[in-house]
Write a protein that holds these residues in place. Structure first.
Motif, PDB file in Angstrom:
ATOM      1  N   GLU A 186       0.747  -1.169  -0.032  1.00 12.06           N
ATOM      2  CA  GLU A 186       0.007   0.043   0.017  1.00 12.06           C
ATOM      3  C   GLU A 186       0.922   1.242  -0.079  1.00 12.06           C
ATOM      4  OE1 GLU A 186      -3.044  -0.275   2.903  1.00 12.06           O
ATOM      5  OE2 GLU A 186      -3.222  -2.258   2.622  1.00 12.06           O
ATOM      6  N   ILE A 187       0.838   1.947  -1.023  1.00 13.17           N
ATOM      7  CA  ILE A 187       1.849   3.075  -1.257  1.00 13.17           C
ATOM      8  C   ILE A 187       1.186   4.559  -0.605  1.00 13.17           C
ATOM      9  CG2 ILE A 187       2.998   4.530  -2.935  1.00 13.17           C
ATOM     10  CD1 ILE A 187       3.395   2.019  -4.720  1.00 13.17           C
ATOM     11  N   GLY A 188      -0.159   4.822  -1.014  1.00  9.50           N
ATOM     12  CA  GLY A 188      -0.819   5.923  -0.446  1.00  9.50           C
ATOM     13  C   GLY A 188      -2.181   5.922  -0.703  1.00  9.50           C
ATOM     14  N   VAL A 189      -2.808   7.080  -0.252  1.00 10.09           N
ATOM     15  CA  VAL A 189      -4.294   7.452  -0.325  1.00 10.09           C
ATOM     16  C   VAL A 189      -4.315   8.715  -0.842  1.00 10.09           C
ATOM     17  CG1 VAL A 189      -6.309   7.782   0.678  1.00 10.09           C
ATOM     18  CG2 VAL A 189      -4.878   5.609   1.465  1.00 10.09           C
ATOM     19  N   LEU A 190      -4.848   8.904  -2.083  1.00  5.91           N
ATOM     20  CA  LEU A 190      -5.142  10.152  -2.673  1.00  5.91           C
ATOM     21  C   LEU A 190      -6.237  10.857  -2.066  1.00  5.91           C
ATOM     22  CD1 LEU A 190      -3.271   8.472  -4.802  1.00  5.91           C
ATOM     23  CD2 LEU A 190      -3.985  10.097  -6.463  1.00  5.91           C
ATOM     24  N   SER A 191      -7.435  10.287  -1.943  1.00  3.60           N
ATOM     25  CA  SER A 191      -8.557  10.983  -1.320  1.00  3.60           C
ATOM     26  C   SER A 191      -9.334   9.816  -0.878  1.00  3.60           C
ATOM     27  CB  SER A 191      -9.388  11.712  -2.563  1.00  3.60           C
ATOM     28  OG  SER A 191      -9.707  10.980  -3.580  1.00  3.60           O
ATOM     29  N   GLU A 192     -10.452  10.301   0.026  1.00  2.00           N
ATOM     30  CA  GLU A 192     -11.261   9.515   0.571  1.00  2.00           C
ATOM     31  C   GLU A 192     -12.909  10.273   0.402  1.00  2.00           C
ATOM     32  OE1 GLU A 192     -12.314   7.238   4.585  1.00  2.00           O
ATOM     33  OE2 GLU A 192     -10.276   8.213   4.555  1.00  2.00           O
ATOM     34  N   SER A 193     -13.849   9.412  -0.119  1.00  2.00           N
ATOM     35  CA  SER A 193     -15.116   9.852  -0.161  1.00  2.00           C
ATOM     36  C   SER A 193     -15.944   9.688   1.168  1.00  2.00           C
ATOM     37  CB  SER A 193     -15.931   8.910  -1.220  1.00  2.00           C
ATOM     38  OG  SER A 193     -16.266   7.634  -0.652  1.00  2.00           O
ATOM     39  N   ALA A 194     -17.100  10.533   1.171  1.00  2.00           N
ATOM     40  CA  ALA A 194     -17.768  10.530   2.458  1.00  2.00           C
ATOM     41  C   ALA A 194     -18.299   8.947   2.616  1.00  2.00           C
ATOM     42  CB  ALA A 194     -19.318  11.300   2.180  1.00  2.00           C
ATOM     43  N   LEU A 232      -3.168   4.363  -4.371  1.00  2.00           N
ATOM     44  CA  LEU A 232      -1.940   3.879  -5.191  1.00  2.00           C
ATOM     45  C   LEU A 232      -1.471   2.820  -4.473  1.00  2.00           C
ATOM     46  CD1 LEU A 232      -0.215   4.103  -7.785  1.00  2.00           C
ATOM     47  CD2 LEU A 232       1.283   5.578  -6.370  1.00  2.00           C
ATOM     48  N   ASN A 233      -1.330   1.661  -5.122  1.00  5.68           N
ATOM     49  CA  ASN A 233      -0.893   0.372  -4.503  1.00  5.68           C
ATOM     50  C   ASN A 233      -0.027  -0.408  -5.562  1.00  5.68           C
ATOM     51  OD1 ASN A 233      -2.233   0.362  -2.045  1.00  5.68           O
ATOM     52  ND2 ASN A 233      -4.063   0.054  -3.095  1.00  5.68           N
ATOM     53  N   LEU A 234       0.825  -1.239  -5.058  1.00  2.00           N
ATOM     54  CA  LEU A 234       1.351  -2.300  -6.101  1.00  2.00           C
ATOM     55  C   LEU A 234       0.544  -3.654  -5.845  1.00  2.00           C
ATOM     56  CD1 LEU A 234       5.243  -2.282  -5.511  1.00  2.00           C
ATOM     57  CD2 LEU A 234       4.032  -2.104  -7.417  1.00  2.00           C
ATOM     58  N   VAL A 235      -0.057  -4.066  -6.885  1.00  2.00           N
ATOM     59  CA  VAL A 235      -1.041  -5.142  -6.785  1.00  2.00           C
ATOM     60  C   VAL A 235      -0.517  -6.378  -7.817  1.00  2.00           C
ATOM     61  CG1 VAL A 235      -3.443  -5.897  -7.368  1.00  2.00           C
ATOM     62  CG2 VAL A 235      -2.952  -3.534  -6.461  1.00  2.00           C
ATOM     63  N   SER A 236      -0.714  -7.585  -7.480  1.00  2.00           N
ATOM     64  CA  SER A 236      -0.454  -8.672  -8.180  1.00  2.00           C
ATOM     65  C   SER A 236      -1.661  -9.193  -8.833  1.00  2.00           C
ATOM     66  CB  SER A 236       0.412  -9.852  -7.610  1.00  2.00           C
ATOM     67  OG  SER A 236       0.376 -10.943  -8.194  1.00  2.00           O
ATOM     68  N   TRP A 237      -1.892  -9.331  -9.807  1.00  2.00           N
ATOM     69  CA  TRP A 237      -3.385  -9.721 -10.562  1.00  2.00           C
ATOM     70  C   TRP A 237      -2.978 -11.203 -11.252  1.00  2.00           C
ATOM     71  CZ3 TRP A 237      -7.273  -6.859  -9.859  1.00  2.00           C
ATOM     72  CH2 TRP A 237      -7.054  -5.682  -9.271  1.00  2.00           C
ATOM     73  N   ASN A 238      -3.696 -12.088 -10.702  1.00  2.00           N
ATOM     74  CA  ASN A 238      -3.632 -13.393 -10.877  1.00  2.00           C
ATOM     75  C   ASN A 238      -2.072 -13.962 -10.927  1.00  2.00           C
ATOM     76  OD1 ASN A 238      -6.378 -13.633 -11.774  1.00  2.00           O
ATOM     77  ND2 ASN A 238      -5.913 -12.527 -13.499  1.00  2.00           N
ATOM     78  N   GLY A 239      -1.571 -13.669  -9.891  1.00  2.00           N
ATOM     79  CA  GLY A 239      -0.167 -14.289  -9.480  1.00  2.00           C
ATOM     80  C   GLY A 239       0.899 -13.819 -10.367  1.00  2.00           C
ATOM     81  N   ALA A 240       0.721 -12.740 -11.411  1.00  2.00           N
ATOM     82  CA  ALA A 240       1.610 -11.995 -11.917  1.00  2.00           C
ATOM     83  C   ALA A 240       2.655 -10.993 -11.327  1.00  2.00           C
ATOM     84  CB  ALA A 240       1.035 -11.184 -13.311  1.00  2.00           C
ATOM     85  N   GLU A 241       3.552 -10.331 -11.623  1.00  2.00           N
ATOM     86  CA  GLU A 241       4.387  -9.680 -11.195  1.00  2.00           C
ATOM     87  C   GLU A 241       3.666  -8.256 -10.875  1.00  2.00           C
ATOM     88  OE1 GLU A 241       8.134  -8.522  -9.523  1.00  2.00           O
ATOM     89  OE2 GLU A 241       7.748 -10.425 -10.701  1.00  2.00           O
TER      90      GLU A 241
END
Length: 72
Positions: free
Chosen positions: A11-19, A26-35
């Motif tokens: 978890e890199i950071g939060v840009l904004s939050e709704s009510a 902004l995160n680093l995410v692995s989709w279906n086991g990929a890099e």
């Protein structure tokens, strides 16, 4: 629609939050086991649901940073 798996590896950071508690993150995410790739999207609290987003490679993030640095 086909099932897919994801894992937020960093978890890199939060840009904004709704009510309603949804956060643009902004995160680093692995989709279906990929890099893992850089991922910018809205997430519900506890990451149980997600909105549409954009996924970028490290090279694309670097280019985006260069573009932003030249404009700001």
């Amino acid at each position: 629609m086909a099932d897919f798996k994801y894992e937020i590896t960093k978890e890199i950071g939060v840009l904004s939050e709704s009510a309603k508690g949804w956060r643009k993150e902004l995160n680093l995410v692995s989709w279906n086991g990929a890099e893992p790739k850089y991922d910018l999207r809205d997430w519900a609290p506890e990451h149980e649901k997600m909105g549409k987003g954009v996924t970028l490679t490290e090279d694309e993030v670097q280019k985006l940073k260069e573009l932003l640095d030249s404009e700001i």
